[in-house]
Design an enzyme around this catalytic site. Sequence first.
Site, PDB file in Angstrom:
ATOM      1  N   ASP A  26       0.867  -1.170   0.000  1.00  0.00           N
ATOM      2  CA  ASP A  26       0.000   0.000   0.000  1.00  0.00           C
ATOM      3  C   ASP A  26       0.919   1.240   0.000  1.00  0.00           C
ATOM      4  O   ASP A  26       2.122   1.124   0.264  1.00  0.00           O
ATOM      5  CB  ASP A  26      -0.854  -0.084   1.280  1.00  0.00           C
ATOM      6  CG  ASP A  26      -1.542   1.201   1.596  1.00  0.00           C
ATOM      7  OD1 ASP A  26      -2.320   1.673   0.753  1.00  0.00           O
ATOM      8  OD2 ASP A  26      -1.296   1.756   2.692  1.00  0.00           O
TER       9      ASP A  26
ATOM     10  N   ASP B 247      -0.124   5.171   1.020  1.00  0.00           N
ATOM     11  CA  ASP B 247      -0.313   6.124   2.120  1.00  0.00           C
ATOM     12  C   ASP B 247      -0.200   5.439   3.466  1.00  0.00           C
ATOM     13  O   ASP B 247      -0.882   4.461   3.753  1.00  0.00           O
ATOM     14  CB  ASP B 247      -1.702   6.769   2.041  1.00  0.00           C
ATOM     15  CG  ASP B 247      -1.814   7.771   0.907  1.00  0.00           C
ATOM     16  OD1 ASP B 247      -0.972   8.682   0.847  1.00  0.00           O
ATOM     17  OD2 ASP B 247      -2.736   7.631   0.083  1.00  0.00           O
TER      18      ASP B 247
HETATM   19  O1  C5P Z   1      -2.553   4.367  -0.223  1.00  0.00           O
HETATM   20  P1  C5P Z   1      -3.804   4.062   0.533  1.00  0.00           P
HETATM   21  O2  C5P Z   1      -4.633   3.002  -0.092  1.00  0.00           O
HETATM   22  O3  C5P Z   1      -3.570   3.845   2.013  1.00  0.00           O
HETATM   23  O4  C5P Z   1      -4.613   5.472   0.404  1.00  0.00           O
HETATM   24  C1  C5P Z   1      -5.799   5.777   0.963  1.00  0.00           C
HETATM   25  C2  C5P Z   1      -5.702   6.639   2.201  1.00  0.00           C
HETATM   26  O5  C5P Z   1      -5.976   7.988   1.849  1.00  0.00           O
HETATM   27  C3  C5P Z   1      -6.777   6.222   3.167  1.00  0.00           C
HETATM   28  O6  C5P Z   1      -6.215   5.487   4.231  1.00  0.00           O
HETATM   29  C4  C5P Z   1      -7.446   7.512   3.622  1.00  0.00           C
HETATM   30  O7  C5P Z   1      -7.285   7.742   5.008  1.00  0.00           O
HETATM   31  C5  C5P Z   1      -6.759   8.607   2.839  1.00  0.00           C
HETATM   32  N1  C5P Z   1      -7.717   9.523   2.178  1.00  0.00           N
HETATM   33  C6  C5P Z   1      -7.603  10.881   2.384  1.00  0.00           C
HETATM   34  N2  C5P Z   1      -8.472  11.741   1.741  1.00  0.00           N
HETATM   35  C7  C5P Z   1      -9.416  11.276   0.906  1.00  0.00           C
HETATM   36  C8  C5P Z   1      -9.533   9.900   0.671  1.00  0.00           C
HETATM   37  C9  C5P Z   1      -8.649   9.050   1.340  1.00  0.00           C
HETATM   38  O8  C5P Z   1      -6.722  11.307   3.138  1.00  0.00           O
HETATM   39  N3  C5P Z   1     -10.203  12.130   0.297  1.00  0.00           N
END
Ligand code: C5P
Length: 292
Positions: free
Chosen positions: A45, A47
């Site tokens: 993954d 983030d």
């Molecule tokens: O790379 P990963 O799959 O972890 O990315 C998704 C992350 O991005 C989620 O864990 C979520 O907390 C974050 N997110 C965010 N803002 C958004 C959508 C998702 O910070 N609008």
Amino acid sequence: MGTISQIQIEELERSHVHIPDRERVMDIIKQMKDDGPDKLQVVADFDRTLTKFTHRGSVCATCHNVLEESGLPKEYKEKAYAIRDKYFPIETDPNLSIEEKIPHMIEWWTQAHDLLMKYPLSKEMLYNMVANSSAKLRDGCTKFFDKLHASDVPLLIFSAGVGDIICEMIAQHSTMYDNMHVVSNDLDFDDNGKMIGFKGELIHVFNKNESAIHDSDYFTNLSHCTNVILMGDSLGDLQMANGAENVKAKLTIGFLNTRVKDSLELYKSKFDIVICEDESLDICNAIVNLIT
Ligand code: C5P
């Protein structure tokens, strides 16, 4: 029984590293070491797995937050943060099941992407947005990429973030090598470089089992890589390697970055290794270094 005595990884002894079944984990790592780098593939993954959750106590940006931190009007940032503040606690709530969370995650990503569409984002803005952001690769991430590249180990970065931001971050802070492949939500631009939406099916944090990557030839082409290291920070990440073929040994490593007390037992019941509140990739580097 077991092979614990034959493998020694000092990093796994650290107090923030939890390994519910140590003998099994050591057997898997031993198997991977015996098979060598030719049999290994890594699925990670992005983030808060390859990037930091916090840096010296301050929370770091995710891919989406990079778009919110600078470059677009303050009003966008405020609205986007309000959406995030509603849904992030649901994403990380250990008392809700994945099934209960999914509708909320779809709402979150849909609202966030719809909101972004209302503002003038262009391709040329991405460089500065990343350069000015608080997003940070984990300490040791460059070493991790360098080592996997030097050993020719394929790395799939599978993210519910934003693909263009991932590529820009890696380009600015490390190296995007040809053994690396990014699957994420990619921005769509018109001929003038103006953002007009997202390409393909939405990837949110709990539908990584359904992604088109599982039906593509990615994993088929890697069917000789029978040993898989999977790294994630969410229980949804455990599905990222579902398409992998002929899997002989699989090691799942979970980063527990927040709500540690509430979630540790749950994470320990799902991941082989759980790493709590760590800003580095030291543990993963130690394992990869032993295998390659
Ligand atoms: O790379 P990963 O799959 O972890 O990315 C998704 C992350 O991005 C989620 O864990 C979520 O907390 C974050 N997110 C965010 N803002 C958004 C959508 C998702 O910070 N609008």
